[in-house]
Design a protein around this motif. Structure first.
Motif: not given
Length: 411
Positions: A46-50, A37-42
């Protein structure tokens, strides 16, 4: 719930392995989720966690769909190295990128395998181990976040967890992994199907005795394929002592039968009784002899099965009939096994399994009554396969445990 004093060592090892593996996964999941989940934008978060959750759920579904609960544990042994490779790849190659699919899929398979394959857990012990691991993992994840540098320390932490997970599952879940690995070869040679009321409610734990006719070398494998838990069969010393095979047989808890005349004080009978006391599923072929002729589908049962049941009279017995082994590459049909016969390719094998039965006390009082009773229960299991009935065995006036029409053949 198994009694800790009589629980099978194999079951205890499996349960400990499952608890340890589950604890390791729970300790790692918070850190993995943090890194994914440690990505630059919200939106990217969301995409990474999903993606991670979706792959985790998909991976968990794979072993859940597998037919054998016990052998599903082998998926954990297969996918622990896959996850280790994914962690090493993220730490050493991509440097900070943690794709959800690379971790969600293998971790999901491991979680699904452990959930599918658990047998006889002790809830208090299981819950304590998983909660402790989850708290530990959450604490480690919080430590990474509070320091603001999650990538390097988290990566090496997860690498250590993955290494332990690989070593633990490889050593502690060897048997289900080995049996799972043989599945493709067995599938190519035989089309095995089990039928009968005994399979619907076969106990996952606790002592039981499985008896069956014996037409070919592969009969223990046929039973092991349809019975939904590990079995403890017997094997003659001629095969048990083969180089390489002995270590596997010891690991599987197979009972060694010495190459000698049957005796009432045979050590293998005491080993079988001890296995029942440990809560194992013991498989025995009471004929003690492979089928040799077309005309004689079942030989006289020996006294060994009576000795076992006499010592443990409350043991539930599953009587089985195996159809299709006679005439196979591993049978004595038309010559010795592996001689004068084509190799088996998708050969149909049917196994009829009767419901559990405790042998009546008045039957166990005499060995002849017990042997005939069990022989008739075995041939009765043919009905679950749609096979024609065979004449029942009876005690003749001379006291022979034979059918009248086979007295000479069985003498």
């Amino acid at each position: 719930m198994p009694n800790p004093e009589t629980e099978s060592p194999q079951l205890r090892r499996e349960r400990l392995a499952g608890l340890t593996a589950a604890a390791l996964v729970c300790a790692a999941l918070p850190s993995v989720a943090l890194l994914v989940a440690d990505t630059p934008t919200t939106d990217e978060r969301k995409v990474a966690v999903t993606s991670f959750v979706g792959w985790l759920a998909a991976g968990a579904l794979l072993p859940m769909l597998y037919w054998s609960r016990y052998r599903a544990l082998g998926f954990a042994t297969y996918f622990a190295p896959v996850w280790l490779v994914a962690v090493v790849w993220c730490v050493a190659v991509v440097h900070g990128e943690w794709p959800g699919w690379a971790h969600g899929l293998p971790l999901g398979v491991i979680v699904g395998a452990l959930a599918r394959g658990r047998r006889g857990p002790q809830p208090g012990e299981e819950t304590t181990a998983i909660l402790f691991a989850a708290v530990l993992g959450g604490g480690v994840a919080w430590l990474f976040v509070s320091r603001g540098r999650p990538f390097d320390p988290a990566g090496y932490y997860l690498m250590a967890v993955a290494m332990v997970l690989v070593a633990w599952t490889a050593t502690r879940l060897f048997r289900p992994w080995f049996e799972l690995s043989l599945e493709p070869l067995v599938w190519l040679a035989y089309a095995i199907r089990g039928r009968g009321p005994g399979l619907a409610n076969f106990p996952q734990t606790g002592p039981c005795l499985v008896i069956a006719n014996h037409a070919c070398w592969m009969d223990p494998g046929f039973l092991g394929k349809v019975i939904p838990r590990p079995i403890t069969p017997m094997m003659t010393a001629a095969f048990y002592d083969l180089p390489g095979l002995r270590r596997i047989m010891v690991a599987f808890g197979v009972i060694r039968v010495p190459e000698k005349a049957i005796k009432r004080d045979a050590t293998e009978l005491q080993d079988a009784i001890a296995a029942l006391d440990r809560g194992e599923c013991v498989v025995i072929f009471p004929e003690g002899y492979l089928r040799r002729t077309e005309e004689q589908p079942l030989r006289r049962y020996g006294q060994g099965v009576w000795q076992i049941l006499k010592a443990r009279p409350n043991t539930p017995v599953f009587a089985c009939w195996i159809e299709g082994g006679w005439g196979s590459y591993m049978s004595y049909f038309n010559g010795k096994p592996t001689k004068n016969k084509p190799r088996d390719v998708r050969r149909p094998i049917l196994v009829g399994v009767s419901e559990a039965e405790t042998i009546p006390h008045d039957v166990l009082t005499e060995h002849l009554k017990t042997r005939i009773y069990l022989m008739n229960r075995t041939i009765a299991a043919r009905a679950y396969l749609g096979l024609p009935e065979l004449p029942r065995f009876e005690v003749t006036a001379k006291g022979d445990d034979t059918r009248p029409d086979e007295a000479e053949a069985l003498s």
